[in-house]
Each structure stands twice: as C-alpha cells, then as structure tokens.
Design an enzyme around this catalytic site. Structure first.
Site, mmCIF file in Angstrom:
data_model
loop_
_atom_site.group_PDB
_atom_site.id
_atom_site.type_symbol
_atom_site.label_atom_id
_atom_site.label_comp_id
_atom_site.label_asym_id
_atom_site.label_seq_id
_atom_site.Cartn_x
_atom_site.Cartn_y
_atom_site.Cartn_z
ATOM 1 N N ASP A 135 0.832 -1.215 0.000
ATOM 2 C CA ASP A 135 0.000 0.000 0.000
ATOM 3 C C ASP A 135 0.866 1.264 0.000
ATOM 4 O O ASP A 135 0.651 2.175 0.812
ATOM 5 C CB ASP A 135 -0.926 0.018 1.215
ATOM 6 N N GLU A 156 -11.309 -1.053 -3.536
ATOM 7 C CA GLU A 156 -10.595 -0.424 -2.431
ATOM 8 C C GLU A 156 -9.387 0.330 -2.972
ATOM 9 O O GLU A 156 -9.169 0.395 -4.186
ATOM 10 C CB GLU A 156 -10.143 -1.464 -1.402
#
Length: 329
Positions: free
Chosen positions: A21, A203
């Site tokens: 991420d 997401e």
C-alpha cells in the site's frame, strides 16, 4: 514461498521491499515522503528524500505504534500522508484485536512543521457528517483526500450488506481534515468478474489529474494473484459528488503480468517526478503467485514504480515494461 524460488526479472526488482500500500507525497519544497503498510501491521512509518530514488535507501522512522488493546490495536493499514490547512496529517486504518475486522479509518496530526522530527498526535476516528448515518459504521479503510476547484474531497472503501459483505468506494467533501461535510455518495461497487475473485472488492483509491480530467484508480478482488487495478474518470469541471459524472472502465488497467514476474499489482499512489511533469505510479506487487496461507499475511508485497504515459485520448497507460531502474536516476 522461499525468496530464492521465484523468477527474477528486470521488471520485478523491488523498489522498497516488504512495503505494501505504498504512498508517496511530494511537498511544496520538493521533498518526497514515503509511507506504507509494514508486514507486522503494527505501526506507521515514514521516510523522506530529495528525490524519488533517494527514498529507496532513506532512513525510516516509526511515527506511531499500535495500542496494546481496544481500537487501533491490530491491522494498522495503508497510511497516507497529506499536507492541508497548514499542517501534516496521516490517514490510516486500524482494527481491534478483540474484533480484528472492526476496521475503521483514523487520523494523526503532526504537532509541528517537520513530519520527520515533530511529535504526532491522535485525532481519533474519521467522523461522518452530522446528517450522515451510514459512513464509517462498518469495515472502512483506505481513505485518500484530494483537492479540485478549491474544494477538498475524500474517497474511501466501506463494506455493506450481510454475510460475505461487499467493499464499495464512496466519495464526500471534507469539512475538516478529520470530518466529512457531506453525506456519502456511492462511487463504484464491484460490477465485473475481475472485481469479484474470492471477494467482491473495490478499495485503495488513488487520484491522478491530467489535462482537465480526474482519473481514479482502485484495486479489486482478493489480495493474491487476482488483485488488480481498475479506473474511473470524470471531468474536473463536473460535479464530483454526482455518480453520473464518473465513467468506469469495463476492464482492469493493470493486472498480473506473468511474463514480467509481477503478480497481484495494486493499491497504488501517484506522484510527480522531480521535473514536475512526469507522472509516476507507485504500487505494490509480489514476485510469485504461489502463496502459502492467507495472502494478506504474506510479507512480500513490495513497492514498485512505473512511469505513466498517455494515449492519444489523454488516458493514462499503465505498463511495467520499463523497469524503475531505468526510470529513476
């Protein structure tokens, strides 16, 4: 998998190892900041450098560590650092070790001007607008913020439904760094087969602006080899809180590239290179597809970098066939 077992290529060399991420922010003075999820999911880290390449070997510090119990005691995920309203803020998600999927978004604020040296304090959970009874009431994460036409927006993922729930992406305006000004608006839900592998997931939103358009990439499906990136786009002059302002592409824009040795790419961020013009995509991926156990706990999602080019229609092109070792000098 043993690290020696995978096929190494010039395309799957990690930029920063074991940092999922990844989020890179370029400050007004040109300094680059890098944060990401660490394999233990137990802290928020930060490094900085004068160049993108300098981030690779820059010293990394821990800004904040998880609580010993209760909320924010497990699953510290996907931090993003932003400068707004004259201060530094970090958005991140966290769970409760007694209810590990009780994931919610939280905000940290730096008490000074130097995010690497000054103390960070908790602002608590991200708050919904006063008239919004829905936002952040269930599994919520991956909040990102951006500005357009003098207004500040936020996009995040939140699950809805019963049983095996669906992760959608919602958008709203911000009243303050830690509070929404508007009721949530559904931006995208997993419509297509490539968004529904193992889990129905949208997401990891990320914003890229180019020639009057706002592009939003997102990640879809479970976190293994099926993980991939989709995209929506809107005109910068449109009403971004109107779902009809956004168009979703039918197919993913970036997915597993077996010939390059890149598996499950996703959860990216965008940043300008040192020239202030070139757009870079920083994403995570694995170097293999055979994962033992839950992919979420496999530590080898590495930060990678690609250069974004644009086609004749002005749309971004995602290609990992130009190694970051040749992009970053």
């Amino acid at each position: 998998m043993n690290q020696a077992d995978f096929r190494k290529t010039e395309y799957n060399i990690p930029f920063i190892e074991q940092r999922a991420d990844p989020y890179v922010y370029r400050a007004a003075d040109g300094t680059y900041y890098f944060t990401a999820s660490v394999p233990a999911y137990d802290r928020i880290v930060l490094r900085h450098a004068d160049t993108i390449l300098g981030l690779k070997d820059a010293e990394e510090i821990t800004l904040w560590y998880k609580h010993s119990e209760g909320p924010q005691s497990i699953h510290i995920w996907a931090p993003e650092i932003h400068y707004m309203d004259g201060g530094w803020y970090i958005y991140y998600a966290a769970g409760d070790k007694d209810d590990v999927w009780e994931i919610r978004p939280y905000v940290l604020k730096c008490t000074g001007d130097d995010p690497m040296k000054d103390k960070w304090e908790e602002m608590g959970p991200l708050l919904a607008a006063d008239d919004d009874p829905f936002s952040f009431k269930d599994f919520s994460l991956d909040a990102t913020v951006f500005e357009n036409k003098g207004e500040r927006f936020i996009i995040w993922a939140e699950k809805t439904g019963v049983g095996k729930k669906i992760s959608n992406l919602y958008i709203g305006k911000l009243a303050a760094p830690n509070k929404l000004a508007t009721v949530q608006v559904l931006l995208t839900t997993p419509d297509y087969d490539w968004e529904r592998i193992d889990f129905w997931v949208n997401e990891g939103p990320a914003i890229l602006k180019h020639n009057g358009k706002i592009f939003m990439t997102f990640s879809a499906s479970a976190t293994g080899v099926s993980y991939c990136m989709g995209m929506l786009y809107a005109d910068e002059d449109s009403d971004l809180l109107d779902p009809l302002s956004w168009t979703k592409l039918r197919n993913p824009v970036f997915k597993t590239e077996e010939d390059l040795g890149i598996y499950g790419p996703g959860h990216n961020s965008f940043v300008k290179a040192e020239d202030g013009k070139t757009d870079l995509c920083v994403y995570h991926a694995r170097q293999y597809d055979e994962i033992v156990g839950d992919p979420l706990y496999d530590p080898n999602r590495h930060a990678m970098v690609m250069r974004i080019t644009y086609d004749e229609k002005g749309f971004p092109v995602f290609s990992a066939k130009e190694p970051w070792t040749k992009i970053l000098k």
